[in-house]
Design an enzyme around this catalytic site. Structure first.
Site, PDB file in Angstrom:
ATOM      1  N   GLU A  13      -9.029 -28.840 -33.604  1.00 15.35           N
ATOM      2  CA  GLU A  13      -7.962 -28.130 -34.240  1.00 15.35           C
ATOM      3  C   GLU A  13      -7.400 -27.376 -32.870  1.00 15.35           C
ATOM      4  O   GLU A  13      -7.983 -26.503 -32.682  1.00 15.35           O
ATOM      5  CB  GLU A  13      -7.999 -27.353 -35.259  1.00 15.35           C
ATOM      6  CG  GLU A  13      -8.477 -28.165 -36.531  1.00 15.35           C
ATOM      7  CD  GLU A  13      -7.426 -28.902 -37.247  1.00 15.35           C
ATOM      8  OE1 GLU A  13      -6.322 -28.763 -36.937  1.00 15.35           O
ATOM      9  OE2 GLU A  13      -7.786 -29.202 -38.534  1.00 15.35           O
ATOM     10  N   GLU A  64       3.045 -31.297 -36.555  1.00 15.62           N
ATOM     11  CA  GLU A  64       1.560 -31.705 -36.119  1.00 15.62           C
ATOM     12  C   GLU A  64       1.521 -33.107 -35.328  1.00 15.62           C
ATOM     13  O   GLU A  64       1.138 -33.339 -34.310  1.00 15.62           O
ATOM     14  CB  GLU A  64       0.536 -31.614 -37.082  1.00 15.62           C
ATOM     15  CG  GLU A  64      -0.833 -32.026 -36.742  1.00 15.62           C
ATOM     16  CD  GLU A  64      -1.767 -31.947 -37.776  1.00 15.62           C
ATOM     17  OE1 GLU A  64      -2.877 -32.279 -37.597  1.00 15.62           O
ATOM     18  OE2 GLU A  64      -1.521 -31.809 -39.041  1.00 15.62           O
ATOM     19  N   HIS A  69      -6.236 -32.777 -33.813  1.00  7.87           N
ATOM     20  CA  HIS A  69      -5.189 -32.211 -34.919  1.00  7.87           C
ATOM     21  C   HIS A  69      -4.609 -30.978 -34.514  1.00  7.87           C
ATOM     22  O   HIS A  69      -5.269 -30.279 -33.749  1.00  7.87           O
ATOM     23  CB  HIS A  69      -5.988 -32.059 -36.331  1.00  7.87           C
ATOM     24  CG  HIS A  69      -6.229 -33.391 -37.079  1.00  7.87           C
ATOM     25  ND1 HIS A  69      -5.506 -33.903 -37.979  1.00  7.87           N
ATOM     26  CD2 HIS A  69      -7.212 -34.196 -36.507  1.00  7.87           C
ATOM     27  CE1 HIS A  69      -6.132 -35.110 -38.297  1.00  7.87           C
ATOM     28  NE2 HIS A  69      -7.151 -35.200 -37.495  1.00  7.87           N
ATOM     29  N   HIS A  93      -2.681 -38.122 -38.402  1.00  9.01           N
ATOM     30  CA  HIS A  93      -1.406 -38.325 -39.126  1.00  9.01           C
ATOM     31  C   HIS A  93      -0.437 -39.260 -38.618  1.00  9.01           C
ATOM     32  O   HIS A  93      -1.070 -40.085 -37.974  1.00  9.01           O
ATOM     33  CB  HIS A  93      -0.645 -36.776 -39.432  1.00  9.01           C
ATOM     34  CG  HIS A  93      -1.579 -35.782 -40.003  1.00  9.01           C
ATOM     35  ND1 HIS A  93      -2.007 -35.778 -41.245  1.00  9.01           N
ATOM     36  CD2 HIS A  93      -2.450 -34.939 -39.321  1.00  9.01           C
ATOM     37  CE1 HIS A  93      -2.799 -34.674 -41.510  1.00  9.01           C
ATOM     38  NE2 HIS A  93      -3.159 -34.204 -40.404  1.00  9.01           N
TER      39      HIS A  93
END
Length: 354
Positions: free
Chosen positions: A316, A197, A250, A182
């Site tokens: 993650e 995040e 992430h 992102h």
């Protein structure tokens, strides 16, 4: 029949590597099969579960079963209703408990979509995809909710992250692309109290890069500051660099921001090398966060790991929407330990891939 054969299509995401003594009571404390096709479990904290699926035969319907540590005191069979033929609880071997759900031959589960997910250190959920909702009445034993919300929230203690303890690889031989997910106009997931995040993963990615650089690995960050970056340029940068591996970092989130869902998981797209990279990273992040549910090494079609030309993984590092994970992710010492663990996983992979 071998475990591998029984495992066909079943994604197992619940290995916390903590076992009970051989003669202990069963780790299974309560279970519920809800009418919407969800199996919910409550276990002792940190229990190790093994899950299996077997398709129907001429005389039996599809079956799903789960093995728990600890010995069941009272084996029993519970008559089902509707599309559920019966539920059996038994002792497959000394010191073990087995919960078996057998369906009618008319039920056709979708084994490739079955996932046993750790919701917390003592609660689990399995969506029985292919089982028609409301085709049976709920069946349960015990209280699923009892003690399932309480947990010990870790306060991570500062400690030296000793670079010399990381695995050694030939200096200057390897090149690794680190991709902070992102960024810029896309903050990614936004969780409890505005935890973003993009902020977490940029810091962690930079730290991973620093650890690897100190071990003689050339690193490339797809972004090194807060900016908007589409997926295709990330892939192009990796492919053009002719890097040895690609790792995208992430933080997770749930739809509906379910605070009880926490845990760590790592994805790959295809091939043994991609799987091995993901497995090495997952192993190390679980070591630094042993109370986090292990959501497993899983295959996915995420663009950045599908389109890159080298072995790739997407990790993650926790749920910004989960009460437990968010509490950890706010702690800089924890983020540093997670960075150190990812770097160790990468170096371990590079050592065995040469």
């Amino acid at each position: 029949m071998s475990k591998l054969g029984l495992f066909a299509g079943f994604i197992f995401c619940s290995n916390l590597f903590i076992s009970l003594p051989l003669k202990s009571a069963s780790a299974l404390a309560a279970w519920a099969l809800t009418s919407n096709g969800s199996l919910k479990l409550r276990t002792s904290s940190g229990a190790k579960l093994d899950a299996f699926y077997q398709s129907s035969t001429t005389d039996k319907g599809d079956r799903v079963w789960i093995d728990f540590t600890g010995e069941l005191s009272r084996p029993r069979t519970i008559k089902g209703n509707g599309s559920v033929k019966e539920i059996r609880l038994g002792k497959p071997s000394k010191g073990k408990t087995r919960l078996v759900i057998e369906f009618l031959p008319s039920v056709e589960l979708e084994p490739s979509k079955l996932q046993l997910i750790g919701i917390s250190t003592n609660t689990w959920e399995l969506e029985l995809i292919g089982l028609e909702s409301n085709s049976f009445r709920p069946i349960e034993e015990g209280n699923i909710l009892r003690n399932s919300i309480k947990r010990t929230y870790e306060k991570i203690k500062p400690q030296d992250l000793d670079i010399s303890s990381l695995p050694d690889v030939p200096y200057g031989k390897y090149k690794v692309v680190i991709d902070p997910g992102h960024g810029g106009s896309d903050p990614g997931a936004v969780g409890i109290n505005g935890l973003r995040e993009t902020d977490i993963v940029l810091e962690v990615s930079k730290s991973v890069s620093d650890f690897l650089t100190n071990k003689g690995v050339k690193t490339i960050l797809t972004r090194n500051h807060e900016r908007t970056l589409d997926l295709q340029p990330r892939v192009a940068k990796a492919n053009n660099s002719k890097a040895d591996i690609f790792v995208s970092i992430h933080a997770n989130a749930t739809r509906g921001k379910r605070k009880e869902v926490n845990g760590l998981e790592t994805y790959y797209y295809s091939g043994y090398k991609g799987y091995s990279l993901a497995k090495n990273i997952q192993k190390q992040i679980l070591i630094v966060s042993p109370q986090s549910p292990d959501r497993g090494v899983r295959r996915s079609r995420f663009y950045v790991i599908r389109k890159t030309s080298m072995p790739a993984a997407l990790v993650e590092i926790g749920f910004v929407t989960g009460t437990y994970d968010a509490d950890l992710l706010r702690q800089k010492v924890y983020r540093d330990k997670m960075s150190f663990a990812i770097a160790r996983g990468i170096l371990n992979y590079l050592k065995i891939s040469k």
